[in-house]
Scaffold this motif. Structure first.
Motif, PDB file in Angstrom:
ATOM      1  N   TYR A  75       0.837  -1.207   0.000  1.00 38.14           N
ATOM      2  CA  TYR A  75       0.000   0.000   0.000  1.00 38.14           C
ATOM      3  C   TYR A  75       0.871   1.257   0.000  1.00 38.14           C
ATOM      4  O   TYR A  75       0.547   2.243  -0.672  1.00 38.14           O
ATOM      5  N   GLY A  76       1.984   1.220   0.748  1.00 39.36           N
ATOM      6  CA  GLY A  76       2.885   2.366   0.763  1.00 39.36           C
ATOM      7  C   GLY A  76       3.409   2.684  -0.625  1.00 39.36           C
ATOM      8  O   GLY A  76       3.446   3.849  -1.041  1.00 39.36           O
ATOM      9  N   ALA A  77       3.808   1.639  -1.355  1.00 39.75           N
ATOM     10  CA  ALA A  77       4.304   1.843  -2.726  1.00 39.75           C
ATOM     11  C   ALA A  77       3.196   2.391  -3.617  1.00 39.75           C
ATOM     12  O   ALA A  77       3.426   3.284  -4.449  1.00 39.75           O
ATOM     13  N   PHE A  78       1.977   1.881  -3.437  1.00 36.83           N
ATOM     14  CA  PHE A  78       0.859   2.364  -4.253  1.00 36.83           C
ATOM     15  C   PHE A  78       0.523   3.812  -3.900  1.00 36.83           C
ATOM     16  O   PHE A  78       0.228   4.621  -4.798  1.00 36.83           O
ATOM     17  N   PHE A  79       0.589   4.162  -2.621  1.00 38.82           N
ATOM     18  CA  PHE A  79       0.334   5.560  -2.228  1.00 38.82           C
ATOM     19  C   PHE A  79       1.349   6.486  -2.917  1.00 38.82           C
ATOM     20  O   PHE A  79       0.983   7.556  -3.422  1.00 38.82           O
ATOM     21  N   GLU A  80       2.625   6.077  -2.947  1.00 41.32           N
ATOM     22  CA  GLU A  80       3.663   6.883  -3.606  1.00 41.32           C
ATOM     23  C   GLU A  80       3.352   7.073  -5.091  1.00 41.32           C
ATOM     24  O   GLU A  80       3.473   8.163  -5.647  1.00 41.32           O
ATOM     25  N   LEU A  81       2.982   5.962  -5.712  1.00 41.08           N
ATOM     26  CA  LEU A  81       2.639   5.966  -7.135  1.00 41.08           C
ATOM     27  C   LEU A  81       1.452   6.905  -7.376  1.00 41.08           C
ATOM     28  O   LEU A  81       1.438   7.696  -8.337  1.00 41.08           O
TER      29      LEU A  81
END
Lengths: 166, 166
Positions: free
Chosen positions: A105-111
């Motif tokens: 989720y953290g990576a998706f939030f960044e994206l």
């Protein structure tokens, strides 16, 4: 590619070859939730198109030997310019509690931020209390369950997470 | 908004309020193809997210009194920059043969071109011979049926249509 994964796990964007691999682990990981109807429901929610047309906003996480450990399928909303959407996430239950879902989720939030999105949305079924607890810990706000949200008998809880400015 | 519709019918982009309306007509229009499993399959293929996040590349067609006559749900591929995808199309069988499906696809082709797309793709089930004949008439090329294309037991025929330059 993704921060916060346990040692020995790596993430990449999926290809179409990952579609049958993800479907194959779904039943094991979901523990047969809602029986055969649940199995069909999960397969139909992940048609091949997600592994063809939304690969750049999705991830698979693998062990060194290539065995699947987790996945996240998401996209940038085409009609709501401020919204990103997480469609389906799974983590091998043997690896729960090690921060893999949070890392995905953290990576998706960044994206999503990089695409100028301010809100992330997703839904889950009311039976999936583990998913609801997980999303609440990640800062999502839950709706009350909405009857027939996705169609007759397909009740859903809707989650919203506002993204902090980078 | 769409050229080639019969008199008395108008098209617009859908809103989330159209989701239950479209699901409600599916069973009537598909004539119960594949029974209860088919009904669940169709509902699960159209979760609410399409009527939230892909509205600008989708259409509903209505009679003057608001009754639903047809719909097309499609999107621009996020990871294949030359590809547009038609996910689900339905036309009231009482209105078949009047060019409504063709008009919807024509509008989607224009939209795809305007987004710089060169190829339109879609899939159908092998049981749906009417759909296969329709897509062939529209200039699509069909694949052989692919077993388990969308998951175990979910065989599909894949269609491809190259767009002429405008």
């Amino acid at each position: 590619m993704i921060d916060g994964l346990p040692d020995g796990l790596t993430a990449r964007h999926p290809t179409v070859e990952d579609h049958p691999r993800v479907l194959a682990v779904l039943e094991t990981w979901w523990g047969g939730l809602k029986g055969e109807a649940g199995a069909l429901e999960r397969a139909l929610l992940l048609p091949r198109l997600y592994f063809q047309h939304f690969t750049t906003t999705s991830y698979v996480v693998e062990h060194r030997d290539g065995q699947l450990a987790a996945f996240l399928v998401g996209f940038m909303s085409q009609s709501e310019p401020d919204t990103a959407y997480v469609h389906f996430v799974g983590v091998d239950p043997a690896l729960h509690g090690r921060g893999i879902g949070q890392a995905l989720y953290g990576a998706f939030f960044e994206l999503a931020r990089a695409h100028g999105r301010r809100v992330v949305r997703c839904v889950t079924s009311p039976e999936n209390t583990a998913s609801q607890a997980f999303h609440t810990r990640l800062g999502f706000t839950a709706s009350m369950p909405v009857d027939d949200y996705d169609g007759p008998g397909l009740t859903r809880v809707a989650f919203t997470r506002v993204l902090e400015l980078a």
